[in-house]
Design a protein around this motif. Structure first.
Motif, PDB file in Angstrom:
ATOM      1  N   HIS A  34      38.853  41.545  37.336  1.00 39.99           N
ATOM      2  CA  HIS A  34      38.248  41.240  36.040  1.00 39.99           C
ATOM      3  C   HIS A  34      38.792  42.164  34.942  1.00 39.99           C
ATOM      4  O   HIS A  34      39.032  41.718  33.810  1.00 39.99           O
ATOM      5  CB  HIS A  34      36.725  41.355  36.120  1.00 39.99           C
ATOM      6  CG  HIS A  34      36.060  40.176  36.769  1.00 39.99           C
ATOM      7  ND1 HIS A  34      36.077  39.965  38.127  1.00 39.99           N
ATOM      8  CD2 HIS A  34      35.368  39.134  36.232  1.00 39.99           C
ATOM      9  CE1 HIS A  34      35.414  38.852  38.411  1.00 39.99           C
ATOM     10  NE2 HIS A  34      34.972  38.327  37.281  1.00 39.99           N
ATOM     11  N   CYS A  37      42.212  41.149  33.758  1.00 44.08           N
ATOM     12  CA  CYS A  37      42.208  39.943  32.916  1.00 44.08           C
ATOM     13  C   CYS A  37      42.122  40.289  31.434  1.00 44.08           C
ATOM     14  O   CYS A  37      42.532  39.490  30.580  1.00 44.08           O
ATOM     15  CB  CYS A  37      41.043  39.032  33.304  1.00 44.08           C
ATOM     16  SG  CYS A  37      41.279  38.172  34.881  1.00 44.08           S
ATOM     17  N   ALA A  40      45.426  40.110  29.778  1.00 43.64           N
ATOM     18  CA  ALA A  40      46.141  38.833  29.806  1.00 43.64           C
ATOM     19  C   ALA A  40      46.686  38.415  28.442  1.00 43.64           C
ATOM     20  O   ALA A  40      47.843  37.981  28.342  1.00 43.64           O
ATOM     21  CB  ALA A  40      45.237  37.745  30.387  1.00 43.64           C
ATOM     22  N   SER A  52      50.251  29.991  36.326  1.00 40.87           N
ATOM     23  CA  SER A  52      48.838  30.215  36.614  1.00 40.87           C
ATOM     24  C   SER A  52      48.098  28.893  36.786  1.00 40.87           C
ATOM     25  O   SER A  52      47.304  28.723  37.721  1.00 40.87           O
ATOM     26  CB  SER A  52      48.195  31.025  35.486  1.00 40.87           C
ATOM     27  OG  SER A  52      46.807  31.187  35.703  1.00 40.87           O
ATOM     28  N   ILE A 208      49.649  39.126  36.199  1.00 39.11           N
ATOM     29  CA  ILE A 208      48.316  39.067  35.591  1.00 39.11           C
ATOM     30  C   ILE A 208      47.811  37.634  35.493  1.00 39.11           C
ATOM     31  O   ILE A 208      46.662  37.339  35.850  1.00 39.11           O
ATOM     32  CB  ILE A 208      48.339  39.741  34.206  1.00 39.11           C
ATOM     33  CG1 ILE A 208      48.573  41.248  34.372  1.00 39.11           C
ATOM     34  CG2 ILE A 208      47.033  39.481  33.460  1.00 39.11           C
ATOM     35  CD1 ILE A 208      48.681  42.007  33.067  1.00 39.11           C
ATOM     36  N   TRP A 209      48.669  36.717  35.026  1.00 41.91           N
ATOM     37  CA  TRP A 209      48.227  35.335  34.870  1.00 41.91           C
ATOM     38  C   TRP A 209      48.211  34.582  36.202  1.00 41.91           C
ATOM     39  O   TRP A 209      47.273  33.829  36.484  1.00 41.91           O
ATOM     40  CB  TRP A 209      49.123  34.603  33.868  1.00 41.91           C
ATOM     41  CG  TRP A 209      48.784  34.942  32.452  1.00 41.91           C
ATOM     42  CD1 TRP A 209      49.290  35.963  31.707  1.00 41.91           C
ATOM     43  CD2 TRP A 209      47.832  34.268  31.625  1.00 41.91           C
ATOM     44  NE1 TRP A 209      48.717  35.975  30.459  1.00 41.91           N
ATOM     45  CE2 TRP A 209      47.817  34.935  30.382  1.00 41.91           C
ATOM     46  CE3 TRP A 209      47.005  33.173  31.799  1.00 41.91           C
ATOM     47  CZ2 TRP A 209      47.007  34.542  29.325  1.00 41.91           C
ATOM     48  CZ3 TRP A 209      46.188  32.766  30.754  1.00 41.91           C
ATOM     49  CH2 TRP A 209      46.191  33.448  29.538  1.00 41.91           C
ATOM     50  N   CYS A 212      45.548  37.490  38.687  1.00 37.07           N
ATOM     51  CA  CYS A 212      44.230  37.911  38.201  1.00 37.07           C
ATOM     52  C   CYS A 212      43.485  36.799  37.475  1.00 37.07           C
ATOM     53  O   CYS A 212      42.353  36.447  37.844  1.00 37.07           O
ATOM     54  CB  CYS A 212      44.385  39.129  37.294  1.00 37.07           C
ATOM     55  SG  CYS A 212      45.234  40.510  38.073  1.00 37.07           S
ATOM     56  N   VAL A 213      44.093  36.243  36.426  1.00 39.71           N
ATOM     57  CA  VAL A 213      43.410  35.212  35.636  1.00 39.71           C
ATOM     58  C   VAL A 213      43.112  33.991  36.493  1.00 39.71           C
ATOM     59  O   VAL A 213      41.995  33.457  36.487  1.00 39.71           O
ATOM     60  CB  VAL A 213      44.260  34.816  34.414  1.00 39.71           C
ATOM     61  CG1 VAL A 213      43.616  33.648  33.671  1.00 39.71           C
ATOM     62  CG2 VAL A 213      44.439  36.008  33.485  1.00 39.71           C
ATOM     63  N   VAL A 216      40.266  34.794  39.115  1.00 37.40           N
ATOM     64  CA  VAL A 216      38.952  35.003  38.500  1.00 37.40           C
ATOM     65  C   VAL A 216      38.374  33.687  37.991  1.00 37.40           C
ATOM     66  O   VAL A 216      37.193  33.378  38.210  1.00 37.40           O
ATOM     67  CB  VAL A 216      39.051  36.038  37.361  1.00 37.40           C
ATOM     68  CG1 VAL A 216      37.775  36.035  36.517  1.00 37.40           C
ATOM     69  CG2 VAL A 216      39.294  37.425  37.935  1.00 37.40           C
TER      70      VAL A 216
END
Length: 351
Positions: A34, A37, A40, A52, A208-209, A212-213, A216
């Motif tokens: 989180h 994100c 992002a 993503s 990250i994309w 993580c994104v 989540v």
């Protein structure tokens, strides 16, 4: 219609000393995901966004098709190569390995909206949405008490994603297969390897994309099935639980939002009954070349008297008017009768 059940006091062990290593690992992992994100927007590019989105569709659809419909409910059969492929894609959603996910979901249906349900909103919205993930100690003691003693003795490793209920006995079919045991024992390693691959290909934006994104967003959409779809929506069927159909969740979760339909016909591979109920996870193209596509091994139908009735050699038109019932089958030994007028699903007839 079935009345909402009384709220019970949520367990509080996650606020006290009962944190297991499993709870700690899950909470740390989700916290880091989180937090990352937040960065992002500063690492946005369209390539990372579409990677993503593509991974969200692949992993989210695989959760619905593989973990839920194929493995948890055995609504249809696939050749082993395809079964393992979809299960491996689903594993990258970071929602647990197949053994863990299927065990938890089968417990949910067995004890739905009772004190032994792993994630019911009768213990509060946030508990059913996410807090249940941080309470493996209490869940094991409550849901599977006979394994609680063994659960306390387990020395947990950060490499292994342990089952939510210790040593569940409701997934013997998966535990017998070496592939699922391997994924169970090496679960987090696959995520680390895939994250490294994304970083090597596209740097921080892809990491990250694409990790993580995507994880989540998909986690919270799946969590909404457990929380939102047991609180807000419409009830077409008079099931003995709090399940509801929610259009928004149905759209975002590949048909999983038609939750009341699913609880009424839990062994059917299709959750969307009406033509306008978006359910890509229940479309036939995903089950091409499966064994007995329209026979007892694949419950794709919800209404009428098609191949399932012929397969069962049971003419139910003689006893029930043709426009008054729906049915769903489990294997070839029984047929579940549902009245379309009162929406009751209390009748089950052995064939």
């Amino acid at each position: 219609m079935h009345e909402p059940k009384a709220m019970v006091k949520p367990p509080t062990s996650f606020m006290r000393e009962k944190w297991t290593k499993l709870d700690q690992y899950i909470s740390i992992a989700l916290f880091i995901l989180h937090i990352l994100c937040i960065f992002a927007p500063f690492h946005f590019n369209w390539r990372a966004f579409w990677v993503s989105f593509a991974l969200y569709v692949i992993t989210g659809l695989s959760i619905s098709v593989s973990y839920h419909r194929n493995l948890a409910h055995k609504s249809f059969e696939l050749p082993k190569v395809l079964e393992y492929f979809f299960a491996y894609c689903a594993a990258h959603a970071l929602q647990g390995d197949p053994i863990d996910w299927v065990s938890t979901h089968r417990c949910h249906h067995q004890f739905v909206d009772t004190n032994r349900d792993p994630h019911s909103p009768i213990q509060g919205f946030w508990f059913s949405h996410i807090l249940w993930l941080f309470d493996s100690y209490t869940l094991t003691k409550r849901v599977c008490p006979k394994y609680f003693t063994d659960f306390k003795k387990i020395e947990r490793s950060i490499i292994i994603w342990f089952s939510k209920h210790g040593r569940p006995d409701n997934v013997r079919d998966l535990e017998k297969q070496a592939f699922y045991r391997f994924i169970h024992k090496t679960y987090l390693l696959h995520h680390v390897a895939f994250a490294v691959l994304l970083y090597e290909v596209g740097g921080l934006p892809f990491l990250i994309w694409g990790t993580c994104v995507r994880i989540v967003v998909l986690l919270h959409i799946t969590f909404m099935v457990n929380s939102v779809c047991h609180i807000w929506g419409k009830r077409r069927w008079n099931t003995k639980d709090l399940s509801k159909n929610n259009r928004l969740v149905g759209l975002l979760a590949f048909g999983e939002g038609w939750h009341n339909n699913h609880h009424a016909f839990e062994y059917s591979a299709r959750f969307g009954i009406e033509w306008w109920e978006y359910d890509p996870g229940g479309r036939k193209p995903y089950y091409m070349n499966v064994d007995s596509l329209d026979g007892g091994k694949s419950n794709l139908g919800h209404s009428g008297y098609g191949s399932q009735t012929k397969h069962l050699n049971l003419d139910i038109k003689e006893s029930y008017p043709g426009d008054a019932i729906n049915f769903a089958t489990k294997g070839t030994n029984s047929i579940r009768i549902t009245c379309l007028y009162c929406r009751s699903v209390d009748y089950q007839i052995a064939c």
